[in-house]
Design a protein around this motif. Structure first.
Motif, PDB file in Angstrom:
ATOM      1  N   TYR A  54       0.854  -1.179   0.000  1.00  0.00           N
ATOM      2  CA  TYR A  54       0.000   0.000   0.000  1.00  0.00           C
ATOM      3  C   TYR A  54       0.897   1.238   0.000  1.00  0.00           C
ATOM      4  N   ASP A  55       0.560   2.236  -0.853  1.00  0.00           N
ATOM      5  CA  ASP A  55       1.345   3.466  -0.814  1.00  0.00           C
ATOM      6  C   ASP A  55       0.592   4.558  -0.049  1.00  0.00           C
ATOM      7  N   ASP A  56       1.264   5.673   0.185  1.00  0.00           N
ATOM      8  CA  ASP A  56       0.669   6.746   0.979  1.00  0.00           C
ATOM      9  C   ASP A  56      -0.355   7.583   0.201  1.00  0.00           C
ATOM     10  N   GLU A  57      -0.606   7.236  -1.050  1.00  0.00           N
ATOM     11  CA  GLU A  57      -1.659   7.874  -1.841  1.00  0.00           C
ATOM     12  C   GLU A  57      -2.911   7.003  -1.902  1.00  0.00           C
ATOM     13  N   GLY A  58      -2.882   5.869  -1.189  1.00  0.00           N
ATOM     14  CA  GLY A  58      -4.053   4.999  -1.123  1.00  0.00           C
ATOM     15  C   GLY A  58      -4.121   3.914  -2.186  1.00  0.00           C
ATOM     16  N   LYS A  59      -3.094   3.792  -3.007  1.00  0.00           N
ATOM     17  CA  LYS A  59      -3.093   2.750  -4.039  1.00  0.00           C
ATOM     18  C   LYS A  59      -2.651   1.422  -3.429  1.00  0.00           C
ATOM     19  N   VAL A  60      -3.267   0.340  -3.911  1.00  0.00           N
ATOM     20  CA  VAL A  60      -2.941  -1.010  -3.465  1.00  0.00           C
ATOM     21  C   VAL A  60      -2.256  -1.729  -4.622  1.00  0.00           C
ATOM     22  N   SER A  88       4.264 -14.706   7.211  1.00  0.00           N
ATOM     23  CA  SER A  88       4.283 -13.408   6.551  1.00  0.00           C
ATOM     24  C   SER A  88       5.315 -12.514   7.214  1.00  0.00           C
ATOM     25  N   ILE A  89       5.797 -11.576   6.421  1.00  0.00           N
ATOM     26  CA  ILE A  89       6.733 -10.567   6.885  1.00  0.00           C
ATOM     27  C   ILE A  89       6.087  -9.227   6.573  1.00  0.00           C
ATOM     28  N   THR A  90       6.011  -8.357   7.558  1.00  0.00           N
ATOM     29  CA  THR A  90       5.415  -7.043   7.389  1.00  0.00           C
ATOM     30  C   THR A  90       6.499  -5.988   7.535  1.00  0.00           C
ATOM     31  N   ILE A  91       6.560  -5.092   6.554  1.00  0.00           N
ATOM     32  CA  ILE A  91       7.512  -3.979   6.589  1.00  0.00           C
ATOM     33  C   ILE A  91       6.704  -2.702   6.389  1.00  0.00           C
ATOM     34  N   PHE A 116       5.857   3.512   0.587  1.00  0.00           N
ATOM     35  CA  PHE A 116       4.957   2.379   0.786  1.00  0.00           C
ATOM     36  C   PHE A 116       4.717   2.309   2.281  1.00  0.00           C
ATOM     37  N   THR A 117       3.482   2.546   2.678  1.00  0.00           N
ATOM     38  CA  THR A 117       3.182   2.560   4.104  1.00  0.00           C
ATOM     39  C   THR A 117       3.157   1.157   4.691  1.00  0.00           C
ATOM     40  N   LEU A 118       2.866   0.150   3.847  1.00  0.00           N
ATOM     41  CA  LEU A 118       2.804  -1.232   4.322  1.00  0.00           C
ATOM     42  C   LEU A 118       3.132  -2.182   3.181  1.00  0.00           C
ATOM     43  N   LEU A 119       3.969  -3.157   3.465  1.00  0.00           N
ATOM     44  CA  LEU A 119       4.277  -4.249   2.539  1.00  0.00           C
ATOM     45  C   LEU A 119       4.138  -5.546   3.318  1.00  0.00           C
TER      46      LEU A 119
END
Length: 130
Positions: A44-50, A118-121, A98-101
């Motif tokens: 997810y990016d900081d503009e709301g795109k997935v 899973s790995i969260t970054i 990217f706010t979440l990967l």
């Protein structure tokens, strides 16, 4: 780490080390293939795109593990660093991070003993180069 972007394409390089105490055979990154609904890898990016990782094409274009396709079976050896590259397309021109990967994977310890994980970054900055 960071995402290096040129135009609307970019990549993130990561290094992972398996500290489980044993090698993991047949290790691969999970994606949605249209038939089986795994917990797919997504960003997810900081503009709301997935950005999804799917077998039929997606904004997460390609993932490699140690230079091999992340959808194919790979051995993840114990105590050895392995490079992962995540390649993106169609990155928003206004995104700054990217706010979440979430990287979801499956590994087989033995023929009938698989492990999903899973790995969260979070907060991966986007660096634009031309």
């Amino acid at each position: 780490k960071r995402c290096v972007v040129s135009g609307n394409q970019g990549y993130i390089d990561l290094v992972f080390t398996n500290y489980t105490g044993h090698s993991i055979g047949e290790f691969f990154i999970l994606h949605h293939n249209g038939d089986v609904k795994y917990r797919e890898t997504v960003a997810y990016d900081d503009e709301g795109k997935v950005y999804y990782y799917r077998s039929n094409g997606s904004d997460i274009h390609k993932i490699t593990l140690g230079g091999k396709d992340g959808q194919s079976y790979n051995i993840f050896p114990e105590d050895v660093p392995v490079k992962m590259r995540i390649e993106f397309t169609n990155i928003s021109e206004f995104a700054t991070e990217f706010t979440l990967l979430n990287i979801n994977f499956r590994g087989y310890l033995s023929p009938n003993n698989n492990v999903d994980g899973s790995i969260t970054i979070r907060n991966i900055p986007i660096t634009r180069v031309e």
